[in-house]
Structures are given as C-alpha cells and as structure tokens.
Write a protein that holds these residues in place. Structure first.
Motif, mmCIF file in Angstrom:
data_model
loop_
_atom_site.group_PDB
_atom_site.id
_atom_site.type_symbol
_atom_site.label_atom_id
_atom_site.label_comp_id
_atom_site.label_asym_id
_atom_site.label_seq_id
_atom_site.Cartn_x
_atom_site.Cartn_y
_atom_site.Cartn_z
ATOM 1 N N VAL A 114 0.838 -1.208 0.000
ATOM 2 C CA VAL A 114 0.000 0.000 0.000
ATOM 3 C C VAL A 114 0.874 1.260 0.000
ATOM 4 N N ALA A 115 1.902 1.269 0.852
ATOM 5 C CA ALA A 115 2.791 2.439 0.936
ATOM 6 C C ALA A 115 3.516 2.677 -0.385
ATOM 7 N N GLU A 116 3.940 1.603 -1.035
ATOM 8 C CA GLU A 116 4.635 1.744 -2.316
ATOM 9 C C GLU A 116 3.681 2.255 -3.391
ATOM 10 N N VAL A 117 2.443 1.752 -3.376
ATOM 11 C CA VAL A 117 1.437 2.242 -4.321
ATOM 12 C C VAL A 117 1.174 3.730 -4.081
ATOM 13 N N GLU A 123 -2.814 8.750 -3.873
ATOM 14 C CA GLU A 123 -3.681 8.405 -2.745
ATOM 15 C C GLU A 123 -4.901 7.575 -3.138
ATOM 16 N N ASP A 124 -5.518 7.854 -4.295
ATOM 17 C CA ASP A 124 -6.718 7.101 -4.675
ATOM 18 C C ASP A 124 -6.400 5.621 -4.900
ATOM 19 N N HIS A 125 -5.321 5.347 -5.636
ATOM 20 C CA HIS A 125 -4.923 3.950 -5.835
ATOM 21 C C HIS A 125 -4.553 3.320 -4.494
ATOM 22 N N ALA A 126 -3.856 4.070 -3.639
ATOM 23 C CA ALA A 126 -3.454 3.538 -2.330
ATOM 24 C C ALA A 126 -4.669 3.184 -1.483
ATOM 25 N N ALA A 127 -5.709 4.016 -1.521
ATOM 26 C CA ALA A 127 -6.922 3.723 -0.745
ATOM 27 C C ALA A 127 -7.577 2.435 -1.236
ATOM 28 N N ASN A 128 -7.607 2.254 -2.544
ATOM 29 C CA ASN A 128 -8.185 1.021 -3.099
ATOM 30 C C ASN A 128 -7.350 -0.198 -2.732
ATOM 31 N N VAL A 129 -6.034 -0.061 -2.813
ATOM 32 C CA VAL A 129 -5.157 -1.186 -2.480
ATOM 33 C C VAL A 129 -5.210 -1.479 -0.978
ATOM 34 N N ALA A 130 -5.406 -0.450 -0.163
ATOM 35 C CA ALA A 130 -5.580 -0.673 1.279
ATOM 36 C C ALA A 130 -6.839 -1.504 1.535
ATOM 37 N N ALA A 131 -7.913 -1.232 0.786
ATOM 38 C CA ALA A 131 -9.133 -2.036 0.921
ATOM 39 C C ALA A 131 -8.869 -3.474 0.487
ATOM 40 N N LEU A 132 -8.107 -3.647 -0.594
ATOM 41 C CA LEU A 132 -7.737 -4.992 -1.047
ATOM 42 C C LEU A 132 -6.888 -5.699 0.013
ATOM 43 N N ALA A 133 -5.960 -4.966 0.615
ATOM 44 C CA ALA A 133 -5.111 -5.540 1.666
ATOM 45 C C ALA A 133 -5.948 -5.992 2.859
ATOM 46 N N ALA A 141 -6.095 -14.383 4.714
ATOM 47 C CA ALA A 141 -4.770 -14.406 5.345
ATOM 48 C C ALA A 141 -3.684 -14.639 4.300
ATOM 49 N N LYS A 142 -3.736 -13.825 3.245
ATOM 50 C CA LYS A 142 -2.793 -13.967 2.136
ATOM 51 C C LYS A 142 -2.254 -12.601 1.726
ATOM 52 N N PRO A 143 -1.038 -12.582 1.179
ATOM 53 C CA PRO A 143 -0.540 -11.350 0.564
ATOM 54 C C PRO A 143 -1.439 -10.955 -0.612
ATOM 55 N N VAL A 144 -1.521 -9.659 -0.881
ATOM 56 C CA VAL A 144 -2.404 -9.199 -1.962
ATOM 57 C C VAL A 144 -2.066 -9.860 -3.293
ATOM 58 N N HIS A 145 -0.784 -10.060 -3.581
ATOM 59 C CA HIS A 145 -0.417 -10.603 -4.887
ATOM 60 C C HIS A 145 -0.674 -12.102 -5.024
ATOM 61 N N VAL A 180 -2.312 -2.321 -10.381
ATOM 62 C CA VAL A 180 -1.163 -1.579 -9.848
ATOM 63 C C VAL A 180 -0.551 -2.330 -8.663
ATOM 64 N N ALA A 181 -1.409 -2.873 -7.774
ATOM 65 C CA ALA A 181 -0.915 -3.626 -6.613
ATOM 66 C C ALA A 181 -0.070 -4.816 -7.055
ATOM 67 N N PHE A 182 -0.522 -5.499 -8.096
ATOM 68 C CA PHE A 182 0.232 -6.648 -8.599
ATOM 69 C C PHE A 182 1.536 -6.200 -9.264
ATOM 70 N N SER A 183 1.495 -5.096 -10.009
ATOM 71 C CA SER A 183 2.712 -4.637 -10.683
ATOM 72 C C SER A 183 3.757 -4.179 -9.671
ATOM 73 N N VAL A 184 3.319 -3.531 -8.589
ATOM 74 C CA VAL A 184 4.242 -3.105 -7.533
ATOM 75 C C VAL A 184 4.899 -4.325 -6.889
ATOM 76 N N ALA A 185 4.129 -5.415 -6.739
ATOM 77 C CA ALA A 185 4.671 -6.646 -6.159
ATOM 78 C C ALA A 185 5.409 -7.472 -7.219
ATOM 79 N N ASP A 186 5.483 -6.965 -8.452
ATOM 80 C CA ASP A 186 6.170 -7.631 -9.562
ATOM 81 C C ASP A 186 5.569 -9.006 -9.823
ATOM 82 N N GLU A 187 4.238 -9.070 -9.794
ATOM 83 C CA GLU A 187 3.524 -10.323 -10.019
ATOM 84 C C GLU A 187 2.498 -10.128 -11.137
ATOM 85 N N ARG A 188 2.130 -11.214 -11.785
ATOM 86 C CA ARG A 188 1.123 -11.192 -12.841
ATOM 87 C C ARG A 188 -0.266 -11.138 -12.224
#
Length: 193
Positions: A114-117, A123-133, A141-145, A180-188
């Motif tokens: 979330v912080a990296e996003v 902030e808008d993408h971060a808020a969405n990724v925080a909800a996903l987190a 109980a899993k990492p977002v990616h 974006v969350a997946f790209s930050v984690a370098d995952e597909r």
C-alpha cells in the motif's frame, strides 16, 4: 528443505518446490485449458527430474499442493506400504487459512505494498489497495499478490462496494488499482484483460 549432503533422490531442492508452486498457481489461474495444461506439464517434468510427482488436494477449508516421491504411487494410487518416510512428502497451501499462519507478517507486507502504491501512484490507488489488503488479510490471510481471479472478483463485486466507502474517483479506478498492486509486487495479475 534438503541440505547439500542429501541423496539425489531425496527431497527436491527448494527452488524446484517454489517453481512447482508457482506453476501450479499459474495453471489454476489460466483462463485457457491448454495454457493450464502446459503449466502442469512443465511442473511435472521439473519434479520428475527429482523422482517426485504432484497433486492438488482440495479440503473443505483450503487447497494444498502435495509433492511426494513417484515410487509411492502405483496405477495412479498412493500405496501406503511404499511410504518409508512420511517427511519426504511436501505440502504447500494454495488457498485458505493455512496459507496465512503468520497474519501479522502478511499484514505488514500488504501495508508495504500500500505504501509503495501511495508513493508511486497516489492516494486514490493507495486507498483502493488498502481495501484490497484488508480483504485479503482478513478473509484469506494472504498477501495481496497471491489473490486468485475468483478472490479478486469477490473483492470487486462484493467486498469493495459494501465495505470500502470509496469516493467516485476511487470507484472508477479500482480495477486499475488492483493491477497496480500486482505490478508493484512484480507479479502477474489474474484479472482478465
């Protein structure tokens, strides 16, 4: 896993186990049957080089990738009389609560995403990724990616509209935020394009 003094037919190296897990996840997420089959063939060939085979055990609470020596199997069935050392079996949770035994560590990782996003995409993408987190941490109980396509659909269709309280701007970009969350984690990202 195996140390360097292990016999060649002992446990497969950790890198092989990790790759078997990755290929199994890709096969499970693939939209195309042929693509999924190709991932499974690749995984099975890598394990066969170490005299191991794989199957996915589907329990009520989670799916588990099970790796075990080929010599335990005859005619597609595991023969218990051939299991000389049960510790040679390897289990890797693919879904459900068993995957997130250390919730605090997973949550900390998700907050770093979330912080990296926030830093890279605002902030808008971060808020969405925080909800996903929140969703992935609390419900799976899993990492977002590690979210599957089915879990992401549940997030987008059910959890997000009811629990995230997004602004109109956040709501408009939520699918992009997931990518974006997946790209930050370098995952597909398993969301269909």
């Amino acid at each position: 896993m195996a140390d360097e003094e292990s016999e060649p037919d002992d446990l497969p190296p950790e890198a092989v186990v990790d790759e078997a897990e990755r290929l199994t996840r890709l096969a499970r997420e693939a939209a195309d049957r042929d693509e999924a089959a190709a991932y499974r063939v690749d995984r099975d060939e890598r394990l066969a080089a170490h005299d191991y085979t794989a199957r996915v055990r589907e329990d009520e609470t989670r799916d588990v990738l099970v790796l075990y020596p080929e010599r335990w199997v005859e005619d597609g069935e595991i023969r218990t009389d051939r299991i000389e050392d049960i510790d040679r079996g390897i289990e890797v949770p693919l879904s459900g609560p068993g995957e997130g035994d250390d919730w605090a560590e997973i949550d900390e990782y998700n907050r770093e995403v979330v912080a990296e996003v926030r830093e890279e995409h605002g902030e808008d993408h971060a808020a969405n990724v925080a909800a996903l987190a929140d969703f992935m941490g609390n419900h799976y109980a899993k990492p977002v990616h590690d979210a599957t396509a089915e879990e992401l659909s549940e997030f987008l269709d059910e959890y997000y509209p009811r629990n995230a309280w997004p602004t109109a701007g956040q709501r408009d970009i939520v699918e992009k935020s997931v990518r974006v969350a997946f790209s930050v984690a370098d995952e597909r990202c398993p969301l269909s394009e």
